[in-house]
Design an enzyme around this catalytic site. Structure first.
Site, PDB file in Angstrom:
ATOM      1  N   TYR A 500      23.008 -58.451  -8.483  1.00 16.44           N
ATOM      2  CA  TYR A 500      24.587 -58.242  -7.797  1.00 16.44           C
ATOM      3  C   TYR A 500      25.522 -58.720  -9.048  1.00 16.44           C
ATOM      4  O   TYR A 500      26.157 -58.289  -9.228  1.00 16.44           O
ATOM      5  CB  TYR A 500      24.984 -59.268  -6.584  1.00 16.44           C
ATOM      6  CG  TYR A 500      26.245 -58.582  -6.149  1.00 16.44           C
ATOM      7  CD1 TYR A 500      26.275 -57.272  -5.183  1.00 16.44           C
ATOM      8  CD2 TYR A 500      27.160 -59.488  -6.110  1.00 16.44           C
ATOM      9  CE1 TYR A 500      27.865 -57.276  -4.564  1.00 16.44           C
ATOM     10  CE2 TYR A 500      28.360 -59.187  -5.108  1.00 16.44           C
ATOM     11  CZ  TYR A 500      28.565 -58.473  -4.270  1.00 16.44           C
ATOM     12  OH  TYR A 500      29.458 -57.757  -3.957  1.00 16.44           O
ATOM     13  N   SER A 580      27.041 -51.931  -3.965  1.00 18.94           N
ATOM     14  CA  SER A 580      28.928 -52.100  -3.815  1.00 18.94           C
ATOM     15  C   SER A 580      28.966 -52.546  -5.552  1.00 18.94           C
ATOM     16  O   SER A 580      28.651 -51.868  -6.231  1.00 18.94           O
ATOM     17  CB  SER A 580      28.627 -53.539  -2.975  1.00 18.94           C
ATOM     18  OG  SER A 580      29.518 -53.607  -2.737  1.00 18.94           O
ATOM     19  N   ASP A 664      31.856 -45.253   4.291  1.00 19.93           N
ATOM     20  CA  ASP A 664      31.950 -46.607   3.922  1.00 19.93           C
ATOM     21  C   ASP A 664      33.469 -46.559   3.649  1.00 19.93           C
ATOM     22  O   ASP A 664      33.832 -45.664   2.613  1.00 19.93           O
ATOM     23  CB  ASP A 664      31.139 -46.162   2.396  1.00 19.93           C
ATOM     24  CG  ASP A 664      31.229 -47.580   1.946  1.00 19.93           C
ATOM     25  OD1 ASP A 664      31.904 -48.728   2.388  1.00 19.93           O
ATOM     26  OD2 ASP A 664      30.319 -48.092   0.741  1.00 19.93           O
ATOM     27  N   HIS A 699      29.378 -49.048   4.469  1.00 18.49           N
ATOM     28  CA  HIS A 699      29.059 -49.369   3.312  1.00 18.49           C
ATOM     29  C   HIS A 699      27.235 -50.592   4.141  1.00 18.49           C
ATOM     30  O   HIS A 699      26.993 -51.219   2.375  1.00 18.49           O
ATOM     31  CB  HIS A 699      29.795 -51.169   3.266  1.00 18.49           C
ATOM     32  CG  HIS A 699      29.343 -51.887   1.770  1.00 18.49           C
ATOM     33  ND1 HIS A 699      30.377 -50.712   1.045  1.00 18.49           N
ATOM     34  CD2 HIS A 699      29.350 -52.765   1.314  1.00 18.49           C
ATOM     35  CE1 HIS A 699      30.227 -51.545  -0.342  1.00 18.49           C
ATOM     36  NE2 HIS A 699      30.044 -52.173  -0.237  1.00 18.49           N
TER      37      HIS A 699
END
Length: 728
Positions: A500, A580, A664, A699
């Site tokens: 991430y 993301s 999203d 999302h």
């Protein structure tokens, strides 16, 4: 229960997402001339994939005298017939490819079997009832139950009845102080826009008016009289992509219409912030406002609700650090903050003079990152030690009562409860242990097993090992690798490397049935705790922001190289995955090092770094990213790693499955659309570059179980197929 405000770009789950077209297409898509051969599969001939055409426009932007072409700008219009037609054509091509994966049905069965077990949340008390969430196994959405004393649990709210296909989800639940009223939020198709309903918990009937168009909000009750919530003005254009910039806090008085709700903060020019939330203290005496322009740092203001003439008092004016209300005891406020404490601490201050100059440390900063909560008049301090949980109980005077013994190495959480509670509950899990719930006696410290799920996954057959590797600049980075206990280190294991690296988000070991499915399918799973996250506090976060963002990509590349060098896997057996901000990570790394891995799986990614801040709440991510208008240096830096802008012609990129969803409105699907179009136009070689666009999903949060099974059958099928796995 009260909820802190959601802010901007948050860590996504592995549930892939984004768009699907309606049945009527006004524009036809023509096939592209380049053909891509599919990898050979045992007993199956190679097939040919033809990509849909993507029209190139002539849009050019100028930044600091530099012209930048944006040929796929038209894909940003999520309401156009041409975009709709493109989406349908891309999904058709992708599904045509995936239908040829010989073991996709078997993958779906494995995922389904591992999801099919009863899962419950830690219970919590409101009024005379104990509440908890439960999913019987394959229910699209978890159901809220309640029970009184030792009575039988009864359904309180069943979101599965809110839609036929499970795409309406429960997105928040908050009770008045005596538990007699409950406000719940719903999301349709995964959107961040919410509707709010209030019910009488005794009669179960809806009371009051429905509220609409709420976004990034909690619900904080003031007695039984009303509550505070947050939202933006509804955009005039597309509600899924139009920029939303000025967040406001409203007070809703029960029995009145939404149009009469009073904006109490964020409605004047000097109060303009992108993310604003309100929190009422447990005794209904104080209201605290958190006001932020970005996903890191906030201002805070306090008002005495018992004084009708009270005005806002500043708690913290600087926006460079974070603070939030933990609890209060009369006039004493207990605040959690990283102000002058990068790893966070707890302070106490009088409500009459709450400014930072008067703060007194209660639990001081340590070398480990603190995430506190309260229950029963005590503080529960969860620390991350190399991304692993350690939990201590403190009195409100800051005296350590005890360390709480945890059942294993992993992640503990959910220590919470009212001030008069005598028992709290906590969850524990790691990559091989399904989330288990324990009760904890706050006075004696006795821990007891409350609920152990009956998952079909046999965690005893797998092992997790934490390793530390060296990044490009010499920084030591932790990573946890999970694989079968009999796995051989010969470079042959199909491996997913997940990362991430942003927004102070920490990746701690937690159980996931979909990850368990990957392990049962014969794969290994590695999670790298790269910079940009919060594993080592604010310094670790800032080391992966703005002009230091390349550190994040270097850390991820070094993680992959460690796995390869130490024979956990090899480049031809390695897949990169992230969602993301992690989707940005995968896209950037795949572009910088196309030789590193055989498969790239960017989900709901931030792919256009020059324009991300022009959509929905994207401007709030500038703390991490900076913006192209900020300076020439920042523009050049962003352009140098922006996935949409760094795809080069004639390069053989990994087999790529971009995933996104049509609802999203956090990271708009145009990011993924443009990146996929760039790959298809420039990629050389036989590996497919495809995009999977989910319908009626957002999302990640609230995705129905049925869609989750379909998504992972596609994602894992694509991955294994392109890692050379012929049979399962």
């Amino acid at each position: 229960m009260k909820h802190n405000i959601e802010k901007g770009l948050l860590k996504t789950t592995w549930n892939s997402v984004l768009i699907t077209a309606s049945t009527t297409l006004l524009l036809a898509c023509q096939p592209k001339t380049e053909d891509v051969k599919m990898p050979e599969v045992e007993s199956q001939a190679a097939s040919v994939l033809t990509y849909p055409v993507t029209r190139k426009g002539d849009v050019v932007d100028t930044y600091f005298g530099v012209q930048v072409a944006d040929p796929y700008r038209w894909l940003e219009d999520d309401r156009s017939a041409e975009t709709e037609a493109w989406v349908k054509a891309q999904n058709k091509a992708t599904q045509g490819y995936l239908e040829q994966v010989p073991y996709k049905d078997k993958i779906a069965t494995v995922v389904k079997n591992l999801l099919n077990y009863e899962r419950i949340s830690a219970p919590f008390t409101e009024g005379d009832y104990t509440y908890f969430y439960k999913n019987d196994g394959l229910q699209n959405q978890s159901v809220v139950y309640r029970q009184k004393g030792e009575g039988e649990p009864q359904v309180f709210i069943d979101p599965n009845k809110l839609s036929d296909d499970g795409t309406v989800s429960l997105a928040g639940l908050s009770f008045s102080n005596d538990g007699s009223l409950a406000a719940y939020l719903t999301s349709t198709g995964g959107s961040d826009w919410r509707e709010l309903y209030v019910i009488d918990t005794n009669t179960m009937e809806k009371v009051d008016t429905k509220l609409v168009d709420l976004k990034f909000t909690g619900v904080s009750w003031y007695k039984n009289e009303g509550f505070y919530y947050s939202s933006y003005d509804k955009p005039e254009g597309s509600e899924l992509s139009e920029k939303t910039d000025q967040h406001k806090v409203y007070y809703h008085k029960m029995g009145t219409a939404q149009k009469d709700d009073i904006a109490i903060f964020g409605h004047t020019e000097d109060q303009k912030h992108r993310y604003v939330g309100a929190e009422v203290s447990d005794d209904n005496q104080y209201l605290m406002i958190s006001a932020a322009n970005s996903t890191s740092g906030n201002r805070a203001y306090l008002k005495n609700l018992n004084d009708t003439n009270a005005t806002w008092i500043t708690v913290k004016e600087s926006i460079e650090s974070d603070v939030y209300l933990l609890t209060n005891k009369g006039e004493d406020l207990y605040l959690a903050t990283n102000y002058q404490a990068p790893n966070s601490k707890i302070v106490k201050v009088k409500a009459s003079a709450p400014n930072v100059e008067n703060w007194q440390d209660v639990v001081s900063e340590t070398e480990n990152v603190l995430s506190p909560s309260t229950a029963g008049g005590y503080i529960f301090a969860e620390y991350m030690v190399d991304a692993i949980s350690k939990v201590f109980q403190y009195s409100l005077e800051g005296e350590q009562v005890r360390e709480i013994a945890l059942p294993d190495i992993g992640t503990a959480g959910s220590f919470a409860g009212k001030q008069k509670a005598t028992t709290t509950y906590f969850t524990f899990s790691n990559y091989t242990t399904p989330t288990t719930i324990y009760s904890y006696d706050i006075t004696t410290g006795k821990t007891a097993l409350f609920n152990k799920p009956a998952s079909a996954f046999d965690g005893s057959q797998y092992v997790s090992k934490q390793v530390f590797y060296t990044s490009k600049d010499g920084t030591k980075v932790p990573m946890i690798v999970t694989q079968h206990k009999d796995a051989k280190l010969d470079g042959s294991s199909p491996t997913i490397l997940y990362g991430y690296g942003g927004f102070n988000v920490s990746l701690t070991p937690q159980f996931s049935s979909t990850v368990a499915a990957w392990l049962e399918l014969g794969g290994s799973y590695a999670v790298a705790n790269i910079r940009g996250g919060g594993e080592y506090g604010k310094a670790w976060h800032k080391a992966g922001t703005q002009l230091q963002k390349q550190n994040v990509f270097d850390d991820f590349i070094a993680a992959a190289e460690y796995l390869i060098d130490n024979k956990y896997t090899s480049s031809k057996h390695l897949a990169l995955r992230g969602g993301s901000n992690g989707g940005l990570l995968v896209g950037a790394v795949a572009n910088q090092r196309p030789d590193l891995a055989a498969v790239a799986l960017p989900a709901v990614g931030v792919m256009d770094m020059l324009r991300y801040h022009t959509f929905t709440a994207g401007a709030g991510w500038a703390y991490d990213y900076g913006t192209a208008e900020q300076s020439k240096e920042m523009f050049e830096y962003l352009k140098a790693y922006s996935p949409v802008h760094t795809v080069k012609s004639g390069v053989e990129y990994p087999a790529t499955l971009v995933t996104t969803a049509d609802h999203d409105d956090r990271v708009v699907p145009a990011h993924s659309f443009k990146y996929a179009a760039m790959l298809q136009a420039n990629h050389t070689g036989t590996s497919p570059t495809l995009i999977r666009i989910e319908t009626d999903a957002g999302h990640g949060a609230g995705t129905p179980i049925s869609k989750t099974i379909e998504q992972y059958a596609d994602i894992y099928g694509f991955t294994l197929y392109n890692l050379g796995v012929k049979n399962l």
